[in-house]
Design an enzyme around this catalytic site. Structure first.
Site, mmCIF file in Angstrom:
data_model
loop_
_atom_site.group_PDB
_atom_site.id
_atom_site.type_symbol
_atom_site.label_atom_id
_atom_site.label_comp_id
_atom_site.label_asym_id
_atom_site.label_seq_id
_atom_site.Cartn_x
_atom_site.Cartn_y
_atom_site.Cartn_z
ATOM 1 C CD GLU A 39 37.537 34.993 46.300
ATOM 2 O OE1 GLU A 39 38.020 36.071 45.913
ATOM 3 O OE2 GLU A 39 36.319 34.842 46.549
ATOM 4 C CD GLU A 51 38.424 36.732 41.587
ATOM 5 O OE1 GLU A 51 37.827 37.649 42.197
ATOM 6 O OE2 GLU A 51 38.020 35.555 41.546
#
Length: 741
Positions: free
Chosen positions: A188, A257
């Site tokens: 991320e 995710e």
């Protein structure tokens, strides 16, 4: 030849054949490639439905059943991060034992016939302490985490290479016959890259190049990395990823995710994501061309010891995942998603090889249709309206679509699944309490520490120091101690009034002792870490001791330059003296790292620590800074076990030297008067973590998972360190009973 002998020979022969077949399968190499539609593993395109299970958040005895339950739930892959700070606790010193035996975990996945997705990072976030990065690295000169500087890149590459070489040695990558089909570098970083300027861009590109140079033979990913180079796959994280497209057209659509629930904080309420909405998000993703999907988390597990991050992340990392913290299926979520997976896989070949077309069927209604040259057809019918059920005509047939739902038609005719129509059974969960028991009668050993410095101070300074820079996370605890002399002429002594103590802290929590008596606690929370204390204080003429126990509750795990986020006291003053306010911020402060029992390792089995324990059948209540030790028998039955700490204040717990973790049955409170808890969750509409909350006015965590494998058949040593006072007589072991209804 007698029957026993015949059966033994037959069983042995079958076992030999099974071992041979498994051995042949395990060494069969499979190259992994990809295009814009999917991964190709060996010579076959495959849809991947993956379940995140973090190996250190459970115990090895649980791993086989967790993996098998995920497989039974329709998943064909297991995903996990690699936890750097667990594997390299000091520079160049590696650990792969116990919960950190990553090789054993991956081999269990392989034995189950499942794929493995390994997110090496090695920064992981994950609500894990310091984002998985070793704290020692922050103190290597010149280091800035996740940035273009030599120390960070050196240690990051060194650890990544070590892990890769270990897994290559064990032949765990798919081209070697292993289960690993995908790997991830960084995590991320796209959220924060701009905060690091041009160096951030250079670092992102370097990370990808470094990863690819490892030559692992399977693709690398970078999640939420919008400028990922052509050599790695850019992927999506979020509650919904159906509208995501990779940053170049030659890459498959991967969802690393999908959050089926959310994490929880001490003092926070319980977040819930309905099974219908999770299923809706997954069906939309695959209907829109997705090919790899991962539930984060499928089993959340437990933040044993001091591994939770945040700060303030609870010891439980249940995440309201399809498999609960204790390893049991959460119904109806697990069952509903199992039915979804079965429906999706009926059309696997079409979804990854067929021609895709999208049709508008009306307002907020659409169809995603897949066909091939033979005329085979599959359809996903979506009602995007978050309030109204609708009837839709598709190929001359009417279908009823509840609001915010997707129907799957694997033959473009028969609805085999709708995301809002739950047919799976539900479960009723009970925590059945048992009193602590001992074969020779329950006897407690008690040792109470005195507030403040024990032994000699570690150092003295005329200033307030940063907590984390001082402890370097070797302990949660740091004592700040000083003393003041009060003149007998102070007016408050004559009037019988009390001065007011003011303290400001960067976080996380503080216990205050005045003249060795507990005065109170102040704390931040998961949404606002700094805090202030304002409290009347009873002072006497002459010398007064001020002992302040500062505590961390897990270190920050994400954010730009997060390693520089501090903790601890920033100002201390007392208002109400004849001359006004007494500012103690730059007074002479003595410091001590940790509490005495930690240094003496009183949590280790059989270790008396050379202190005088008091043996009693009635241990003291509401006594701060107290160690309790008791020898107990395991609870009856075979159900999972939770330690019920509702009667205690805050502290740490161990069983047979194993770290159960931080306990704190802190009451869940609203953040503002407008915050509400709900009785039922409405699945319709986009989910956010604060959409459906329960637990207002209840303990944010009452039970603490104690794995059955930690219990011996008898003579188990339970050790509790209580910081502020509780009633140990009411501690119980509760068995988790799940009934299907």
């Amino acid at each position: 030849m007698n029957r026993v002998t015949t059966e033994s020979i037959a069983s042995t022969a079958i076992l030999v054949v099974m071992v041979f077949l498994f051995s042949w399968r395990s060494i069969e190499a499979a190259n992994v490639s990809y295009d814009h539609r999917s991964l190709t593993i060996g010579n076959r395109r495959q849809l991947i439905i993956s379940a995140a299970i973090h190996y250190p958040r459970s115990v090895p005895a649980m791993w086989p059943s967790l993996v098998q339950t995920a497989k039974e739930g329709g998943c064909n892959a297991i995903e996990s991060y690699v936890f750097w700070n667990g594997h390299e606790p000091s520079p160049g010193k590696y650990y792969f034992g116990g919960r950190y035996n990553i090789v054993k975990f991956i081999k269990i996945v392989q034995q189950a016939g499942m794929h493995m997705i390994l997110r090496i990072g090695p920064f992981v976030a994950a609500e894990w302490n310091y984002g998985g990065v070793p704290v020692w690295l922050h103190y290597v000169p010149g280091t800035v985490f996740r940035a273009d500087n030599e120390p960070w890149k050196h240690y990051m590459e060194s650890f990544t290479t070590y892990i890769v070489n270990l897994l290559k040695q064990e032949k765990l990558f798919a081209p070697q016959g292993g289960p690993i089909i995908l790997s991830q570098v960084e995590n991320e970083y796209g959220y924060y890259e701009k905060d690091y300027g041009e160096g951030g861009k250079r670092y992102a590109q370097w990370s990808a190049s470094m990863a690819v140079s490892q030559n692992i033979g399977v693709p690398w990913m970078m999640c939420q990395q919008w400028d990922a180079p052509p050599t790695v796959i850019s992927t999506c994280n979020g509650f919904y990823c159906d509208q995501f497209t990779p940053n170049t057209p030659d890459k498959p659509k991967i969802w690393t995710e999908n959050w089926p629930g959310w994490f929880k904080t001490f003092g926070g309420r319980d977040p819930h994501r309905p099974a219908e909405d999770v299923a809706y998000s997954v069906a939309r993703f695959f209907g829109k061309g997705g090919s790899v999907h991962n539930y984060y988390m499928y089993h959340g597990g437990t933040n044993f010891g001091r591994t939770s991050g945040g700060p303030f992340i609870t010891t439980s990392y249940d995440y309201e995942a399809p498999i609960d913290e204790y390893g049991l299926p959460r119904l109806p979520k697990w069952g509903h998603l199992k039915d979804l997976h079965k429906a999706i896989m009926l059309s696997e070949n079409l979804l990854i090889s067929g021609e895709h077309q999208n049709f508008t069927l009306g307002h907020s209604l659409e169809a995603d249709v897949y066909t091939d040259s033979s005329g085979t057809c599959a359809a996903f019918l979506s009602n995007l309206d978050d309030k109204n059920d609708k009837a839709v005509m598709f190929r001359n047939t009417s279908y009823h679509l509840p609001a915010w739902s997707v129907s799957i038609l694997p033959d473009c005719k028969t609805e085999v699944f709708n995301t809002a129509k739950v047919t799976s059974k539900s479960s009723k969960v009970e925590m059945l309490p048992e009193d602590l028991k001992s074969s020779s009668g329950l006897k407690w050993e008690v040792f109470s520490e005195k507030p403040g410095i024990w032994g000699a101070a570690d150092f003295v300074k005329n200033e307030l120091v940063d907590h984390i820079n001082t402890t370097k996370d070797t302990t949660d605890y740091l004592w700040y101690t000083t003393s003041i002399t009060v003149s007998e002429n102070e007016a408050f002594l004559k009037k019988g009034s009390s001065p007011v103590l003011f303290i400001e802290s960067k976080g996380h929590t503080l216990h205050v002792f005045i003249n060795k008596e507990y005065l109170g606690t102040a704390t931040g929370n998961g949404t606002h870490v700094p805090f202030k204390l304002k409290k009347p204080v009873a002072l006497k003429a002459g010398e007064n001791n001020i002992d302040l126990l500062s505590m961390t509750v897990g270190l920050a795990n994400a954010g730009s330059f997060y390693e520089w986020v501090g903790a601890g006291l920033t100002s201390v003053s007392i208002k109400g003296f004849n001359k006004g306010t007494l500012n103690l911020t730059n007074s002479k402060w003595s410091y001590k790292l940790g509490v005495e029992g930690e240094h003496l390792e009183l949590f280790k089995p059989g270790n008396s620590g050379a202190v005088k324990w008091t043996v009693t059948t009635k241990p003291p209540k509401k006594q701060p800074l107290t160690w309790y030790k008791v020898v107990i028998e395991p609870p009856s039955g075979s159900e999972p076990v939770g330690l019920d700490m509702i009667s205690m204040g805050k502290g740490m717990a161990w069983l047979n030297g194993e770290e159960i973790g931080r306990y704190w049955p802190r009451i869940a409170r609203k953040n503002s008067p407008n915050d509400e808890c709900v009785k039922e969750c409405d699945y319709r509409g986009k989910f956010m973590p604060d959409k459906c909350l329960t637990g207002c006015g209840e303990p944010s965590q009452r039970w603490y998972h104690v794995p059955r494998s930690w219990f011996k058949s008898s003579g188990n040593e339970l050790v509790i360190f209580e910081e502020k006072g509780g009633n140990p007589m009411k501690i119980k072991l509760s068995k988790r009973k799940v009934s299907v209804v």
